[in-house]
Design an enzyme around this catalytic site. Structure first.
Site, PDB file in Angstrom:
ATOM      1  N   ARG A   1      11.546  11.654   3.698  1.00 31.47           N
ATOM      2  CA  ARG A   1      10.430  11.607   4.206  1.00 31.47           C
ATOM      3  C   ARG A   1       9.570  12.919   3.654  1.00 31.47           C
ATOM      4  NH1 ARG A   1       6.010   8.832   6.277  1.00 31.47           N
ATOM      5  NH2 ARG A   1       4.729   9.794   7.841  1.00 31.47           N
TER       6      ARG A   1
ATOM      7  N   SER B   1      -2.423   1.684   0.584  1.00 28.76           N
ATOM      8  CA  SER B   1      -1.079   1.980   0.291  1.00 28.76           C
ATOM      9  C   SER B   1      -0.405   0.645   0.502  1.00 28.76           C
ATOM     10  CB  SER B   1      -0.712   3.185   0.955  1.00 28.76           C
ATOM     11  OG  SER B   1       0.522   3.682   0.406  1.00 28.76           O
TER      12      SER B   1
ATOM     13  N   ASP C   1      -4.985  11.269  -5.797  1.00 28.71           N
ATOM     14  CA  ASP C   1      -3.923  10.664  -5.521  1.00 28.71           C
ATOM     15  C   ASP C   1      -2.967  10.838  -6.745  1.00 28.71           C
ATOM     16  OD1 ASP C   1      -1.870   9.015  -4.559  1.00 28.71           O
ATOM     17  OD2 ASP C   1      -3.344   7.535  -4.005  1.00 28.71           O
TER      18      ASP C   1
ATOM     19  N   HIS D   1      -3.299  11.034  -1.755  1.00 25.28           N
ATOM     20  CA  HIS D   1      -3.167   9.884  -1.323  1.00 25.28           C
ATOM     21  C   HIS D   1      -3.564   9.410   0.262  1.00 25.28           C
ATOM     22  CE1 HIS D   1      -1.445   5.784  -1.055  1.00 25.28           C
ATOM     23  NE2 HIS D   1      -0.591   5.959  -0.164  1.00 25.28           N
ATOM     24  N   ASP D   2      -3.322  10.215   1.231  1.00 27.43           N
ATOM     25  CA  ASP D   2      -3.523  10.346   2.588  1.00 27.43           C
ATOM     26  C   ASP D   2      -5.250  10.208   2.741  1.00 27.43           C
ATOM     27  OD1 ASP D   2      -1.019   9.802   3.463  1.00 27.43           O
ATOM     28  OD2 ASP D   2      -0.679  11.567   4.344  1.00 27.43           O
TER      29      ASP D   2
END
Lengths: 359, 359
Positions: free
Chosen positions: B208, B138, B306, B336-337
């Site tokens: 967030r 990232s 992702d 993504h994580d």
């Protein structure tokens, strides 16, 4: 553009038991309705998307709705009803309640089923017992699906585009983020801003930008804008305050401005929440049991690059529906909005659908 | 957790020509650095993600960093520097400027290149001329890529995970939406809130939540939460004000609260903007020319689900990099994580990488 007609619905009760009276429904018709003695009609009920309206030819164009469209208006009658909770002629949170004040925060939260029950009441008022097909994408697709389960005797077929059997957790999350952008606007006043001089337009703009990023494919957007600077601006300034916009920011600002001019934040809240509450399985023994119980011939269509309603959700519908008559995948860099923009593919798919239900 | 050390960087100038003085850099080391007379070292420089920090073992765990990890700390020395612009020990917008006040809005906008030049200055202070590899995902991956182009003589290899050659228009759009959530918080005060009693925590929380929805795969999230109600709450109330939360909302609220407790909104703004400005091609004749010019052996890894950095972006990197030594795809419902969560696959990929660069 077709003429907007209205009809009054005297009484309506929502799924969560809120009563409304003296509601107005706006609708448009393209073509002439023919209703046979047994109730069968030539009516195609077209459901619009969240911020769309009943002027179907304005968003699907003459290739789809018109004398030479795939939905031939010299043969069929296309009927579209503006959604309950909206702001384009049908009763919504900005409408005047019987006490003379705007509903505002008193307007009930709605489900997709509420929106469909309301439309059924409109058909009753219009003397329409049955439609040849119900057709819709996105929120319109959710309505079309619910039509097939709530009123299977009134819908001879359905074309359902770019939607799922229920909201996903991700959709709820991103849709609630949009609602938060509106509720955090100091002009929102918990929904009771209609009597003030201001509207929560900054909140609605912020919400729309998030939504637009779920509607458009990242490939298409990147090919158009990439990391380009907006003309005359420097997005790489020395501080955040000294920096101009990237081209994509200007594009999103423009999309948001266009919506703010034509749409009400309160309606955006109600209809977004209706999508959060979309769940075919609720009270029917779960999703797959509900889908299996469907008897209405249904055609499913999705978009390969849709991140809001990913294609596996349409595969899920197709695998479980009780009376699937076809499936199609739109291939597009445009994401979810391809159900509005990929006219050539849409015409082909709609032609397959209309041929199948006409024979 | 490793001990945090600090070093002072006396002077630094950003890509947009803003001068900073007396900067602090926080870093951690796992293992013992060995530097050969020719400058070659056993150091693996690990770059953390946007809201991560230099405590690598806290987010990648002992299977990756430790005596028995794939990055064996009895053989290698893992070094991680807290990012410039952050809030975990290295100078950022909340730090005290030489005039005794927090930087706030005076803190410069940074690029990924700025973050890397700063780290190079840190290595200079530590007497480290060259690292065995730079590794990151990232934002950390963006830094690793820039390391290979800004300092090819100082990096013997690179492992780049879940990132692209430049920000995409979609990323810029969704990241600017997060920044808007913060700037619209009345406590943000254009970034100059550090001397007040309040912080823009609601804005940071809203940001967030949007970010989290780009980090996590919709499949994983939907399997966990679907349309479940949060325990003890009714998300289907009669009005919007009378409605409780869906389970996914509670989950996102919790994720946001955790971040608000540990992270500064000003740093979030600066680092998010650094990602908006990520562009390997800037000033280098375009993306593909820049990538082709790379001489550092580089291994690329992406995640199949992702949506923030879609896998085609890693394919683009792999096709165009001048010295590609391998490529891997993590298969995961987590999005993504996955570059943080799919430990088994990560260990295999990192083992391939470390073996390839050790022989």
């Amino acid at each position: 553009m077709a003429q907007t007609h209205t009809v009054t619905i005297p009484h309506f009760v929502t799924e969560a038991s809120v009563e409304l009276t003296h509601l107005t429904a706006a609708y448009a018709m393209y073509g002439t309705p023919h209703i046979q003695p047994d109730g069968r009609s030539n009516i195609l009920l077209v459901e619009h998307a969240l911020t769309g309206d009943h002027q179907v030819d304005q968003w699907w164009g003459p290739e789809i709705v018109g004398p030479e469209g795939v939905f031939r208006t010299d043969q069929y009658c296309v009927l579209s009803i503006n959604t309950l909770g909206g702001c384009m002629g049908t009763t919504g949170p900005g409408s005047i309640a019987p006490d003379g004040q705007a509903y505002g925060s008193r307007f009930p939260a709605l489900t997709i089923r509420d929106l469909v029950h309301f439309e059924a009441a409109v058909l009753d008022e219009l003397g329409i017992r049955e439609v040849a097909a119900v057709i819709g994408g996105s929120m319109g697709g959710a309505k079309a699906l619910e039509w097939t389960l709530l009123y299977p005797q009134r819908v001879r077929a359905a074309l359902v585009l770019a939607v799922s059997a229920r909201a996903s957790a991700w959709q709820i999350g991103i849709q609630k983020a949009q609602m938060t952008a509106i509720t955090r606007d100091p002009h929102y006043l918990n929904g009771d801003y209609y009597h003030t001089e201001h509207t929560p337009q900054q909140g609605l703009a912020a919400a729309r930008k998030i939504a637009h990023l779920t509607y458009r494919g990242e490939l298409e957007m990147d090919e158009r804008f990439g990391t380009d600077a907006q003309t005359g601006e420097n997005p790489l300034g020395p501080t955040l305050a000294d920096s101009g916009r990237f081209a994509v920011e200007s594009y999103l600002d423009h999309q948001a401005s266009k919506l703010v001019e034509r749409f009400d934040a309160g309606s955006y809240m109600i209809l977004t929440e209706a999508l959060n509450r979309h769940d075919i399985g609720r009270g029917r023994g779960g999703l797959n049991k509900a889908l299996a119980s469907s008897t209405v011939p249904t055609f499913i269509c999705g978009v390969d690059t849709d991140i809001l309603y990913p294609y596996h959700q349409q595969e899920h519908l197709a695998r479980n529906l009780g009376n699937l008559i076809g499936m199609a995948k739109i291939t597009s860099p445009c994401g979810h909005d391809a159900f509005l923009t990929e006219t050539r593919q849409l015409v082909q798919i709609m032609h397959r659908f209309i041929t199948r239900i006409s024979t």
